[in-house]
Scaffold this active site. Structure first.
Site, PDB file in Angstrom:
ATOM      1  N   ASP A 126      99.490  41.738  21.881  1.00 22.64           N
ATOM      2  CA  ASP A 126     100.925  43.351  22.059  1.00 22.64           C
ATOM      3  C   ASP A 126      99.639  44.405  22.821  1.00 22.64           C
ATOM      4  O   ASP A 126      98.422  44.240  22.705  1.00 22.64           O
ATOM      5  CB  ASP A 126     100.853  43.559  20.375  1.00 22.64           C
ATOM      6  CG  ASP A 126     101.634  45.101  19.999  1.00 22.64           C
ATOM      7  OD1 ASP A 126     102.712  45.013  19.946  1.00 22.64           O
ATOM      8  OD2 ASP A 126     101.021  45.847  20.785  1.00 22.64           O
ATOM      9  N   HIS A 183      99.539  45.955  12.782  1.00 29.29           N
ATOM     10  CA  HIS A 183      99.389  46.931  12.002  1.00 29.29           C
ATOM     11  C   HIS A 183      99.048  46.728  10.319  1.00 29.29           C
ATOM     12  O   HIS A 183      98.604  47.748  10.121  1.00 29.29           O
ATOM     13  CB  HIS A 183     100.111  47.835  12.483  1.00 29.29           C
ATOM     14  CG  HIS A 183     100.081  48.193  14.223  1.00 29.29           C
ATOM     15  ND1 HIS A 183      98.598  48.198  15.015  1.00 29.29           N
ATOM     16  CD2 HIS A 183     101.259  48.360  15.316  1.00 29.29           C
ATOM     17  CE1 HIS A 183      99.823  48.189  16.329  1.00 29.29           C
ATOM     18  NE2 HIS A 183     100.679  48.140  16.866  1.00 29.29           N
TER      19      HIS A 183
HETATM   20 ZN    ZN Z   1     102.695  47.198  20.021  1.00 24.58          ZN
END
Ligand code: ZN
Length: 308
Positions: A159, A122
């Site tokens: 993910d 992220h």
């Molecule tokens: Zn995640």
């Protein structure tokens, strides 16, 4: 040649508040689950600044160094925390991913798993986000391209959350193919199918809440595998988050251990076709400790099998 396991005790020193899902115990559980497996165990080195600077500006690194608390914990945003040794942990996470690339390209191992934290997918160029400080997988890809001179590197992120950071950091990198599957909609909100990269080098696979392994397998078989086969990567990097598991508290996909095993096996098969089997896997999320440990174990067992 085998599979390498790359980790470092410093990764246990990145602290988060009590009750935070991205906790020290995650790494303990993963490492415990990997005990007894046939792995070449390597220490994650502390990365060099130049590794970080492949995708982040110096000003971002300077900002993090300046923000480092002398004691206690400080929030960098509502999710992402910073403790006195967080930068040391993050440098090991970057260094581990870089070391894994070096190991598989040098023939020390055919496949590698980085059991490190904080995760990375992220983190954007100038923004820590979603428990992540540095873009570990994107840095590994850039290292393989720029330092080792590979022509094509694929990053596959399974993910449950969109790999917005990896996507952003490699958006303008035509030598990288980024494939990311995620529950959609879900935080961070990005990851729609129409996000395709600056060079048509990004493939998003949005998966609906409540869907399971069958939907995942169909999406990968129909879209991801043909793209990977056509791209012919010299190296495959996996952003291995295990929070698409049915038991995970942060999302609503319903994958099981056998789904992670299947996906790993198929991706290793593709790597065998064009990349001499070279696969580097980097731990991202996974927040139910038992599901994380069990899923990481089957993932690594497949990496070991593929590394033979
Ligand atoms: Zn995640």
């Amino acid at each position: 040649m085998g599979c390498a396991l790359i980790t470092h005790a410093d990764c246990l020193d990145h602290l988060t508040p009590d009750g935070h899902p991205e906790q020290v115990a995650r790494l303990d559980h993963v490492l415990h689950a990997l005990q007894g497996l046939d792995l070449l165990r390597l220490a994650a080195p502390r990365c060099e600044d130049r590794d970080i600077l492949r995708v982040h500006p110096q000003a971002y690194l300077d900002r993090l160094i300046a923000a480092l608390p002398g004691e206690g914990l400080i929030p960098l945003d509502e999710d992402t925390w910073f403790s006195p040794r967080s930068l040391e942990a993050a440098r090991r996470a970057v260094g581990g991913a870089v070391r894994a690339v070096d190991a598989v390209l040098a023939g020390e191992a055919k496949t590698a798993f980085c059991a490190t934290r904080p995760p990375g997918h992220h983190a954007e160029a100038e923004t820590p986000m979603g428990f992540c400080l540095f873009g570990n997988a994107a840095i590994a890809a850039k290292h393989a391209l720029d330092h080792h001179g590979l022509e094509r590197v694929a990053v596959v992120d399974f993910d449950v959350h969109h790999g917005n950071g990896t996507q952003a950091l490699l958006w303008d990198e035509p030598r990288a193919l980024v494939i990311t599957s995620q529950q959609y909609p879900l935080w961070p909100g990005t990851g729609a199918a129409d996000e395709t990269g600056g060079h048509h080098n990004v493939l998003n696979l949005p998966l609906p809440p409540g869907s399971g392994g069958a939907e995942m397998r169909a999406a990968y078989a129909a879209q991801a595998f043909p793209r990977l086969d056509a791209f012919r990567p010299d190296l495959v990097i996996l952003s291995a988050g295990f929070d698409a598991h049915a038991d995970d508290p942060l999302a609503e996909l319903n994958w099981r251990e056998e789904d992670f095993a299947w996906l790993t096996r198929e991706l290793c098969r593709i790597a065998q076709g064009s990349a001499q089997g070279r696969v580097v896997s980097v731990l991202e999320g996974g927040y139910d400790l038992r599901a994380l440990a069990d899923s990481a174990r089957v993932h690594v067992q497949e990496l070991i099998e593929a590394g033979r």
